[in-house]
Motif scaffolding. Structure first.
Motif, PDB file in Angstrom:
ATOM      1  N   ASP A  59       3.723  32.554  -7.536  1.00  0.00           N
ATOM      2  CA  ASP A  59       2.460  32.127  -6.916  1.00  0.00           C
ATOM      3  C   ASP A  59       2.583  30.730  -6.305  1.00  0.00           C
ATOM      4  OD1 ASP A  59       2.596  31.180  -9.585  1.00  0.00           O
ATOM      5  OD2 ASP A  59       0.422  30.918  -9.686  1.00  0.00           O
ATOM      6  N   HIS A  60       3.405  29.876  -6.899  1.00  0.00           N
ATOM      7  CA  HIS A  60       3.637  28.557  -6.324  1.00  0.00           C
ATOM      8  C   HIS A  60       4.500  28.655  -5.063  1.00  0.00           C
ATOM      9  CE1 HIS A  60       2.431  27.267 -10.427  1.00  0.00           C
ATOM     10  NE2 HIS A  60       1.826  26.319  -9.723  1.00  0.00           N
ATOM     11  N   LEU A  61       5.450  29.579  -5.073  1.00  0.00           N
ATOM     12  CA  LEU A  61       6.270  29.787  -3.878  1.00  0.00           C
ATOM     13  C   LEU A  61       5.403  30.287  -2.718  1.00  0.00           C
ATOM     14  CD1 LEU A  61       9.452  31.423  -5.467  1.00  0.00           C
ATOM     15  CD2 LEU A  61       9.218  29.090  -4.579  1.00  0.00           C
ATOM     16  N   LEU A  62       4.466  31.173  -3.029  1.00  0.00           N
ATOM     17  CA  LEU A  62       3.542  31.655  -1.999  1.00  0.00           C
ATOM     18  C   LEU A  62       2.667  30.524  -1.484  1.00  0.00           C
ATOM     19  CD1 LEU A  62       2.513  35.115  -3.509  1.00  0.00           C
ATOM     20  CD2 LEU A  62       3.874  34.707  -1.443  1.00  0.00           C
ATOM     21  N   SER A  63       2.235  29.653  -2.379  1.00  0.00           N
ATOM     22  CA  SER A  63       1.432  28.492  -1.961  1.00  0.00           C
ATOM     23  C   SER A  63       2.238  27.566  -1.053  1.00  0.00           C
ATOM     24  CB  SER A  63       0.931  27.721  -3.183  1.00  0.00           C
ATOM     25  OG  SER A  63       0.056  28.513  -3.953  1.00  0.00           O
ATOM     26  N   LEU A  64       3.508  27.350  -1.397  1.00  0.00           N
ATOM     27  CA  LEU A  64       4.383  26.536  -0.545  1.00  0.00           C
ATOM     28  C   LEU A  64       4.466  27.135   0.855  1.00  0.00           C
ATOM     29  CD1 LEU A  64       7.592  25.566  -2.583  1.00  0.00           C
ATOM     30  CD2 LEU A  64       5.967  24.010  -1.523  1.00  0.00           C
ATOM     31  N   MET A 101       0.834  -1.173   0.000  1.00  0.00           N
ATOM     32  CA  MET A 101       0.000   0.000   0.000  1.00  0.00           C
ATOM     33  C   MET A 101       0.883   1.242   0.000  1.00  0.00           C
ATOM     34  SD  MET A 101      -2.852   1.042   2.778  1.00  0.00           S
ATOM     35  CE  MET A 101      -2.246   2.369   3.763  1.00  0.00           C
ATOM     36  N   ALA A 102       0.718   2.105  -0.988  1.00  0.00           N
ATOM     37  CA  ALA A 102       1.491   3.336  -1.078  1.00  0.00           C
ATOM     38  C   ALA A 102       0.901   4.392  -0.152  1.00  0.00           C
ATOM     39  CB  ALA A 102       1.481   3.830  -2.522  1.00  0.00           C
ATOM     40  N   VAL A 103       1.774   5.138   0.470  1.00  0.00           N
ATOM     41  CA  VAL A 103       1.349   6.226   1.331  1.00  0.00           C
ATOM     42  C   VAL A 103       1.279   7.474   0.470  1.00  0.00           C
ATOM     43  CG1 VAL A 103       1.944   7.578   3.367  1.00  0.00           C
ATOM     44  CG2 VAL A 103       2.487   5.148   3.292  1.00  0.00           C
ATOM     45  N   ALA A 104       0.174   8.195   0.549  1.00  0.00           N
ATOM     46  CA  ALA A 104      -0.004   9.366  -0.298  1.00  0.00           C
ATOM     47  C   ALA A 104       0.040  10.649   0.518  1.00  0.00           C
ATOM     48  CB  ALA A 104      -1.341   9.275  -1.033  1.00  0.00           C
ATOM     49  N   LEU A 105       0.570  11.686  -0.102  1.00  0.00           N
ATOM     50  CA  LEU A 105       0.515  13.011   0.492  1.00  0.00           C
ATOM     51  C   LEU A 105      -0.903  13.546   0.355  1.00  0.00           C
ATOM     52  CD1 LEU A 105       3.769  14.575  -0.972  1.00  0.00           C
ATOM     53  CD2 LEU A 105       3.326  14.073   1.416  1.00  0.00           C
ATOM     54  N   PRO A 106      -1.288  14.529   1.166  1.00  0.00           N
ATOM     55  CA  PRO A 106      -2.602  15.141   0.974  1.00  0.00           C
ATOM     56  C   PRO A 106      -2.743  15.670  -0.453  1.00  0.00           C
ATOM     57  CG  PRO A 106      -1.644  15.850   3.055  1.00  0.00           C
ATOM     58  CD  PRO A 106      -0.580  15.064   2.326  1.00  0.00           C
ATOM     59  N   ALA A 107      -3.952  15.618  -0.976  1.00  0.00           N
ATOM     60  CA  ALA A 107      -4.208  15.985  -2.370  1.00  0.00           C
ATOM     61  C   ALA A 107      -3.703  17.384  -2.700  1.00  0.00           C
ATOM     62  CB  ALA A 107      -5.697  15.862  -2.673  1.00  0.00           C
ATOM     63  N   VAL A 108      -3.847  18.314  -1.781  1.00  0.00           N
ATOM     64  CA  VAL A 108      -3.410  19.686  -2.058  1.00  0.00           C
ATOM     65  C   VAL A 108      -1.899  19.746  -2.277  1.00  0.00           C
ATOM     66  CG1 VAL A 108      -3.159  20.361   0.374  1.00  0.00           C
ATOM     67  CG2 VAL A 108      -3.645  22.102  -1.337  1.00  0.00           C
ATOM     68  N   VAL A 109      -1.140  18.941  -1.540  1.00  0.00           N
ATOM     69  CA  VAL A 109       0.309  18.914  -1.695  1.00  0.00           C
ATOM     70  C   VAL A 109       0.678  18.250  -3.015  1.00  0.00           C
ATOM     71  CG1 VAL A 109       2.485  18.093  -0.703  1.00  0.00           C
ATOM     72  CG2 VAL A 109       0.662  18.932   0.794  1.00  0.00           C
ATOM     73  N   GLU A 110       0.039  17.128  -3.320  1.00  0.00           N
ATOM     74  CA  GLU A 110       0.283  16.434  -4.595  1.00  0.00           C
ATOM     75  C   GLU A 110       0.007  17.373  -5.781  1.00  0.00           C
ATOM     76  OE1 GLU A 110       1.514  13.472  -5.215  1.00  0.00           O
ATOM     77  OE2 GLU A 110       1.226  12.303  -3.387  1.00  0.00           O
ATOM     78  N   GLU A 111      -1.103  18.104  -5.706  1.00  0.00           N
ATOM     79  CA  GLU A 111      -1.482  19.030  -6.777  1.00  0.00           C
ATOM     80  C   GLU A 111      -0.460  20.160  -6.900  1.00  0.00           C
ATOM     81  OE1 GLU A 111      -3.603  20.623  -9.946  1.00  0.00           O
ATOM     82  OE2 GLU A 111      -3.827  18.662  -8.998  1.00  0.00           O
ATOM     83  N   LEU A 112      -0.051  20.720  -5.784  1.00  0.00           N
ATOM     84  CA  LEU A 112       0.929  21.810  -5.801  1.00  0.00           C
ATOM     85  C   LEU A 112       2.250  21.341  -6.405  1.00  0.00           C
ATOM     86  CD1 LEU A 112       1.881  24.653  -5.102  1.00  0.00           C
ATOM     87  CD2 LEU A 112       2.270  23.863  -2.748  1.00  0.00           C
ATOM     88  N   SER A 158       2.462  19.199  11.499  1.00  0.00           N
ATOM     89  CA  SER A 158       3.132  19.497  10.236  1.00  0.00           C
ATOM     90  C   SER A 158       2.913  18.328   9.277  1.00  0.00           C
ATOM     91  CB  SER A 158       4.635  19.681  10.438  1.00  0.00           C
ATOM     92  OG  SER A 158       4.912  20.782  11.255  1.00  0.00           O
ATOM     93  N   LEU A 159       2.857  18.647   7.981  1.00  0.00           N
ATOM     94  CA  LEU A 159       2.717  17.599   6.974  1.00  0.00           C
ATOM     95  C   LEU A 159       4.053  16.917   6.692  1.00  0.00           C
ATOM     96  CD1 LEU A 159       0.408  19.472   4.449  1.00  0.00           C
ATOM     97  CD2 LEU A 159      -0.242  17.600   5.977  1.00  0.00           C
ATOM     98  N   GLN A 163      13.160  17.198  -6.489  1.00  0.00           N
ATOM     99  CA  GLN A 163      12.650  16.315  -7.547  1.00  0.00           C
ATOM    100  C   GLN A 163      11.973  17.152  -8.632  1.00  0.00           C
ATOM    101  OE1 GLN A 163      10.047  13.732  -5.276  1.00  0.00           O
ATOM    102  NE2 GLN A 163      11.562  12.099  -5.204  1.00  0.00           N
ATOM    103  N   VAL A 164      11.170  18.120  -8.202  1.00  0.00           N
ATOM    104  CA  VAL A 164      10.469  19.005  -9.136  1.00  0.00           C
ATOM    105  C   VAL A 164      11.478  19.807  -9.970  1.00  0.00           C
ATOM    106  CG1 VAL A 164       9.085  21.126  -9.212  1.00  0.00           C
ATOM    107  CG2 VAL A 164       8.312  19.190  -7.841  1.00  0.00           C
TER     108      VAL A 164
END
Length: 136
Positions: free
Chosen positions: A29-34, A1-12, A100-101, A113-114
């Protein structure tokens, strides 16, 4: 079973990867979201990425671990596949308190990675086992 990050983090992270592929940088805008999602850990993680503190260590069997040299100079082991870091902040803030996430080291791994800025190191399976078994 893979562990997933919250959807908002995966999307970001996905949006950041697409932006980096298109314009070779993370848009403001992505830096601000981070910063919104991860607070001060985002700035600290970006600093680790800028300092090229992240190394992807891989072995012939396909095992992959990351080592991150933290701001104190100590090296932490991160397993991106299960969202784990060996640092005390991960154990306390992420696992114990759940406030914390991710810790800054693990976030730095995902950002690198990104950005495709990880250092790369290939080792034998035996060497990787020895790295993982090291007492810190």
């Amino acid at each position: 079973m893979a562990v997933a990050l919250p959807a908002v983090v995966e999307e970001l992270l996905s949006e950041m990867a697409a932006a980096v592929q298109e314009c070779a940088r993370i848009p403001d805008d992505h830096l601000l979201s981070l910063k919104f999602v991860f607070g001060s850990s985002a700035v600290q993680a970006l600093d680790l990425v800028d300092r090229q503190s992240i190394t992807l260590i891989s072995s012939p069997s396909g095992r992959r671990v990351y080592q991150v040299v933290g701001s104190s100079g100590k090296t932490y082991t991160c397993l991106a596949s299960c969202h784990y870091c060996s640092c005390p902040a991960f154990a306390f803030s992420v696992l114990r308190k759940s406030d914390s996430l991710l810790c800054k080291h693990l976030l730095a791994v995902y950002i690198s990675q990104v950005m495709r800025t990880c250092q790369q190191l290939s080792v034998s399976d035996k060497q990787l086992t020895e790295i993982l078994m090291e007492k810190k």
